[in-house]
Design a protein around this motif. Structure first.
Motif, PDB file in Angstrom:
ATOM      1  N   LEU A 357       0.862  -1.177   0.000  1.00  0.00           N
ATOM      2  CA  LEU A 357       0.000   0.000   0.000  1.00  0.00           C
ATOM      3  C   LEU A 357       0.895   1.222   0.000  1.00  0.00           C
ATOM      4  O   LEU A 357       1.877   1.281   0.755  1.00  0.00           O
ATOM      5  CB  LEU A 357      -0.909   0.013   1.232  1.00  0.00           C
ATOM      6  N   VAL A 358       0.567   2.184  -0.849  1.00  0.00           N
ATOM      7  CA  VAL A 358       1.373   3.407  -0.980  1.00  0.00           C
ATOM      8  C   VAL A 358       0.440   4.604  -0.953  1.00  0.00           C
ATOM      9  O   VAL A 358      -0.626   4.593  -1.582  1.00  0.00           O
ATOM     10  CB  VAL A 358       2.178   3.414  -2.296  1.00  0.00           C
ATOM     11  N   THR A 359       0.836   5.646  -0.239  1.00  0.00           N
ATOM     12  CA  THR A 359       0.079   6.893  -0.255  1.00  0.00           C
ATOM     13  C   THR A 359       1.047   8.065  -0.183  1.00  0.00           C
ATOM     14  O   THR A 359       1.964   8.082   0.647  1.00  0.00           O
ATOM     15  CB  THR A 359      -0.942   6.959   0.901  1.00  0.00           C
ATOM     16  N   ALA A 360       0.866   9.016  -1.097  1.00  0.00           N
ATOM     17  CA  ALA A 360       1.739  10.191  -1.145  1.00  0.00           C
ATOM     18  C   ALA A 360       0.942  11.415  -1.587  1.00  0.00           C
ATOM     19  O   ALA A 360       1.396  12.193  -2.422  1.00  0.00           O
ATOM     20  CB  ALA A 360       2.923   9.935  -2.078  1.00  0.00           C
ATOM     21  N   ASN A 361      -0.274  11.554  -1.030  1.00  0.00           N
ATOM     22  CA  ASN A 361      -1.128  12.727  -1.260  1.00  0.00           C
ATOM     23  C   ASN A 361      -1.680  12.818  -2.672  1.00  0.00           C
ATOM     24  O   ASN A 361      -2.237  13.831  -3.063  1.00  0.00           O
ATOM     25  CB  ASN A 361      -0.393  14.033  -0.936  1.00  0.00           C
ATOM     26  N   ILE A 384       7.580   5.418  -5.692  1.00  0.00           N
ATOM     27  CA  ILE A 384       7.657   4.458  -4.588  1.00  0.00           C
ATOM     28  C   ILE A 384       7.178   3.087  -5.059  1.00  0.00           C
ATOM     29  O   ILE A 384       7.793   2.054  -4.746  1.00  0.00           O
ATOM     30  CB  ILE A 384       6.842   4.949  -3.380  1.00  0.00           C
ATOM     31  N   ARG A 385       6.102   3.061  -5.829  1.00  0.00           N
ATOM     32  CA  ARG A 385       5.617   1.775  -6.365  1.00  0.00           C
ATOM     33  C   ARG A 385       6.662   1.143  -7.284  1.00  0.00           C
ATOM     34  O   ARG A 385       6.856  -0.082  -7.261  1.00  0.00           O
ATOM     35  CB  ARG A 385       4.288   1.973  -7.091  1.00  0.00           C
ATOM     36  N   GLU A 386       7.324   1.955  -8.089  1.00  0.00           N
ATOM     37  CA  GLU A 386       8.377   1.427  -8.957  1.00  0.00           C
ATOM     38  C   GLU A 386       9.509   0.815  -8.129  1.00  0.00           C
ATOM     39  O   GLU A 386      10.047  -0.248  -8.488  1.00  0.00           O
ATOM     40  CB  GLU A 386       8.951   2.538  -9.839  1.00  0.00           C
ATOM     41  N   GLU A 401      16.578   3.315   1.648  1.00  0.00           N
ATOM     42  CA  GLU A 401      16.970   3.682   0.291  1.00  0.00           C
ATOM     43  C   GLU A 401      15.820   4.361  -0.450  1.00  0.00           C
ATOM     44  O   GLU A 401      16.036   5.291  -1.227  1.00  0.00           O
ATOM     45  CB  GLU A 401      17.428   2.439  -0.472  1.00  0.00           C
ATOM     46  N   ILE A 402      14.607   3.904  -0.203  1.00  0.00           N
ATOM     47  CA  ILE A 402      13.444   4.539  -0.835  1.00  0.00           C
ATOM     48  C   ILE A 402      13.277   5.959  -0.312  1.00  0.00           C
ATOM     49  O   ILE A 402      13.021   6.896  -1.083  1.00  0.00           O
ATOM     50  CB  ILE A 402      12.168   3.699  -0.593  1.00  0.00           C
ATOM     51  N   HIS A 403      13.453   6.146   0.998  1.00  0.00           N
ATOM     52  CA  HIS A 403      13.431   7.506   1.557  1.00  0.00           C
ATOM     53  C   HIS A 403      14.318   8.453   0.760  1.00  0.00           C
ATOM     54  O   HIS A 403      14.011   9.628   0.590  1.00  0.00           O
ATOM     55  CB  HIS A 403      13.977   7.510   3.002  1.00  0.00           C
ATOM     56  N   ASN A 404      15.465   7.938   0.324  1.00  0.00           N
ATOM     57  CA  ASN A 404      16.526   8.786  -0.215  1.00  0.00           C
ATOM     58  C   ASN A 404      16.538   8.849  -1.733  1.00  0.00           C
ATOM     59  O   ASN A 404      17.479   9.409  -2.309  1.00  0.00           O
ATOM     60  CB  ASN A 404      17.878   8.283   0.303  1.00  0.00           C
ATOM     61  N   ASP A 405      15.520   8.330  -2.392  1.00  0.00           N
ATOM     62  CA  ASP A 405      15.487   8.361  -3.845  1.00  0.00           C
ATOM     63  C   ASP A 405      15.244   9.791  -4.332  1.00  0.00           C
ATOM     64  O   ASP A 405      14.329  10.474  -3.877  1.00  0.00           O
ATOM     65  CB  ASP A 405      14.383   7.446  -4.368  1.00  0.00           C
ATOM     66  N   THR A 554      10.392  14.822  -5.644  1.00  0.00           N
ATOM     67  CA  THR A 554      11.106  13.568  -5.502  1.00  0.00           C
ATOM     68  C   THR A 554      10.639  12.884  -4.218  1.00  0.00           C
ATOM     69  O   THR A 554      10.086  13.523  -3.325  1.00  0.00           O
ATOM     70  CB  THR A 554      12.627  13.782  -5.435  1.00  0.00           C
ATOM     71  N   VAL A 555      10.864  11.562  -4.125  1.00  0.00           N
ATOM     72  CA  VAL A 555      10.516  10.869  -2.886  1.00  0.00           C
ATOM     73  C   VAL A 555      11.244  11.507  -1.718  1.00  0.00           C
ATOM     74  O   VAL A 555      10.661  11.748  -0.659  1.00  0.00           O
ATOM     75  CB  VAL A 555      10.843   9.362  -2.996  1.00  0.00           C
ATOM     76  N   ARG A 556      12.533  11.789  -1.914  1.00  0.00           N
ATOM     77  CA  ARG A 556      13.258  12.570  -0.903  1.00  0.00           C
ATOM     78  C   ARG A 556      12.874  14.030  -1.121  1.00  0.00           C
ATOM     79  O   ARG A 556      13.545  14.799  -1.813  1.00  0.00           O
ATOM     80  CB  ARG A 556      14.769  12.377  -1.042  1.00  0.00           C
TER      81      ARG A 556
END
Length: 629
Positions: A357-361, A384-386, A401-405, A554-556
């Motif tokens: 599950l992913v949520t980013a507004n 994030i899904r990728e 690592e995802i935090h820092n993409d 960006t994710v970060r």
């Protein structure tokens, strides 16, 4: 009875024999660690900041009074259950005890101002929380839409950043079949203004009452008891993002007319209807049930009481359950926009053990259409899904690592305006990237050229009825809005539909020439630096400006605003990974430190945060140091 411990980073761990002792101790340690911040938050809730920052505080104080922040908090306290009121009262008592124990001369801000910290009331935590969120909803968006429509009519849609929305967070969860431990993982980070001291307090709250025991680690809003949005209670963990719901309406009124009881006057001709004022509630009856939660169902049920902001909620527990729901009160409107009641269905989605599950507004689907109209672009959620796709054996390190993409997905759209000019740019906004610096300089040059287009003249110098004071100047600024809308404008141009008849290709080419004729920073990090702000503008908070990777979408997320400033004044104000197999296998970090007092824990998390490292979550009492009181 309560005892307070600290870990190596000064994070408070409170161990108490009862819930009320716990609240008192949390209030006490917060007042000692964040003395100035507690006073500033109290003044914001009261609408009295001008007493310490003079003219700079007048606009906020006026808004706080118009939005009746203190009165809403008092009504919300009265609406709480007796147990919640006792919890808030105990916390306020602890705050006052902590403030009494602090020598104001040892607090640089209070010493500079020559004032003591004022006393807290049981409703003060609610006022501080509401003050943090008055401008977190859609008021700024609605004012911008009114201005843009008045100048551009229906064509205002071209200046949408999907939203336009800049408030945001990331949160994601995977089922146990995808993790190394076999238990779910939750990760994420909230995005807000970077402040010193920071808005969130890392905390552990353990109650050892045999009939009411719990042990929770998480982030608390400074000035509010318990944990609210991000926590790990051992058996269950949860996280939120802003759901971008429409729980604030801006409506036209006539000067001098009395307003109906559900409206708050924003200006002579505008009023606001907001859920917390209409209900006289903020949802704090969720606080104690969250601390006591043991399962996804418990957290879900606790958030039934939540009011605002309306959030996307992710929950996972040790049974393997993973759930999404909308949390908060969303008004249901009739055809004329009048409020008729509240959305009853929170739209729950359960994920299987091999799902995510992913949520980013972002605009999620039909459930989003029912609650709002302005959402964040899909870039962060898509990325994030990728990054999760097809992966198993996931660990805290993988989530970090995802935090820092730093991939800026919108860059591939923009650079199509100048084919071949950015072939060396891979789209990653890394601090040490020269190609990212060149791209950012070109992006800013493009915004500066677009600002001069005649079609936007009414937005550069709007009519007086669209002047809503300094609090809204930035979000109504044309450079700000064009910077956010660049990808939308580029997509239109690339599809053969030149927005407003503007030759965007010519502007993009000319902007490239502007950049090549000037001086380009050697790396993105030369200008993209973290700049936490302090409430006292002239106060030297002692925070170095360090190069940071990332960008607005960006994710970060480390927001920069083309043509305005490359500096990151908004971004990730906390990062966390909750491992349901073992709390100590997760991690967390905040931008500066656990303490607001210059010393060992004032900025000791700054470098790990900049570098993208998580710090350990320590739950072994033997590894902590008891604090004398």
């Amino acid at each position: 009875m309560a005892r307070i411990y600290k870990d190596a980073y000064g994070v408070p761990h409170v161990r108490a024999s009862s819930v009320l002792d716990l609240a008192r101790a949390q209030g006490e340690v917060t007042a000692r660690d964040r003395t100035w911040q507690m006073e500033w938050l109290r003044l914001r809730g009261l609408g009295e900041t001008a007493s310490v920052v003079a003219d700079a505080g007048e606009a906020w104080d006026d808004l706080a009074r118009r939005m009746r922040v203190a009165r809403t908090a008092q009504r919300a306290l009265a609406s709480c259950s007796p147990e919640t009121r006792a919890f808030l009262t105990a916390y306020a008592d602890g705050v006052n005890a902590g403030l009494d124990s602090v020598d104001a001369e040892q607090v640089p801000e209070l010493r500079t101002l020559g004032i003591p910290a004022g006393a807290w009331q049981p409703w003060t935590p609610l006022a501080t929380f509401l003050a943090q969120h008055v401008l977190f909803g859609t008021i700024g968006t609605r004012l911008w839409e009114r201005l843009a429509r008045s100048v551009l009519g229906d064509d205002a849609r071209h200046l949408r950043h999907e939203g336009p929305l800049t408030s945001g967070s990331n949160a994601w969860a995977v089922g146990g079949a995808r993790t190394a431990s076999g238990m779910p993982l939750i990760g994420g980070d909230p995005h807000r203004n970077l402040e010193q001291p920071g808005v969130y307090q890392q905390v552990r709250l353990a109650c050892e009452d045999p009939d009411d025991s719990f042990d929770v680690v998480g982030f608390s809003f400074v000035g509010v008891p318990g944990v609210q949005h991000f926590a790990h209670a051992g058996e269950v963990a949860w996280a939120i993002t802003n759901a971008a719901a429409d729980y604030q309406d801006v409506v036209d009124v006539r000067p001098g007319d009395a307003l109906s009881d559900d409206l708050l006057r924003l200006s002579d001709t505008l009023a606001v209807r907001t859920t917390s004022w209409v209900l006289g509630d903020l949802g704090f009856d969720a606080l104690l049930p969250l601390l006591r939660a043991r399962s996804v169902h418990d957290v879900d049920r606790a958030f039934d009481a939540w009011v605002e902001p309306v959030n996307n909620l992710l929950i996972a527990d040790r049974s393997g359950a993973v759930r999404y729901r909308i949390a908060g009160k969303v008004p249901v409107r009739d055809a004329s926009g009048g409020w008729q009641g509240w959305l009853a269905d929170p739209h729950r989605v359960d994920a299987g053990p091999d799902e995510e599950l992913v949520t980013a507004n972002e605009r999620r689907g039909p459930e989003s259409e029912r609650i709002g109209s302005s959402f964040a672009p899909p870039y962060r959620a898509e990325r994030i899904r990728e990054l999760l796709a097809g992966r198993s054996g996931l660990t805290t390190a993988d989530f970090s690592e995802i935090h820092n993409d730093t991939l800026l997905k919108s860059a591939s759209v923009l650079t199509e305006l100048v084919p071949g000019a950015f072939d060396e740019f891979d789209g990653f906004m890394a601090a040490d990237s020269a190609a990212a610096a060149r791209f950012a300089a070109w992006r800013s040059a493009l915004v500066r050229r677009l600002v001069d287009e005649p079609v936007f003249a009414g937005l550069v110098d709007p009519s007086p009825e669209h002047d809503h004071g300094p609090l809204f100047t930035a979000v109504l600024g044309l450079e700000y809005r064009l910077g956010l809308a660049l990808a939308t404008l580029a997509s239109e141009a690339l599809a053969g539909r030149p927005p407003y008849g503007i030759d965007l290709f010519a502007h993009a080419k000319a902007a490239l020439a502007d950049v090549e004729a000037g001086e380009i920073p050697a790396t993105w990090g030369d200008t993209h630096v973290a700049q936490p702000v302090h409430a006292l503008v002239d106060f030297d908070a002692g925070i170095p400006s360090l190069p940071v990777s990332g960008d607005q979408d960006t994710v970060r997320t480390m927001g920069s605003y083309p043509a305005i400033s490359d500096a990151a004044t908004r971004g990730s104000v906390a990062r966390y990974v909750w491992d349901l197999a073992d709390r100590q296998a997760g991690g967390w970090v905040v931008p500066t430190g656990a303490s607001g007092l210059p010393g060992a824990h004032y900025v000791d998390q700054l470098e790990p945060w900049v570098e993208g490292r998580l710090l350990p979550i320590v739950t072994d009492w033997e590894l902590l140091t008891e604090e004398s009181r």
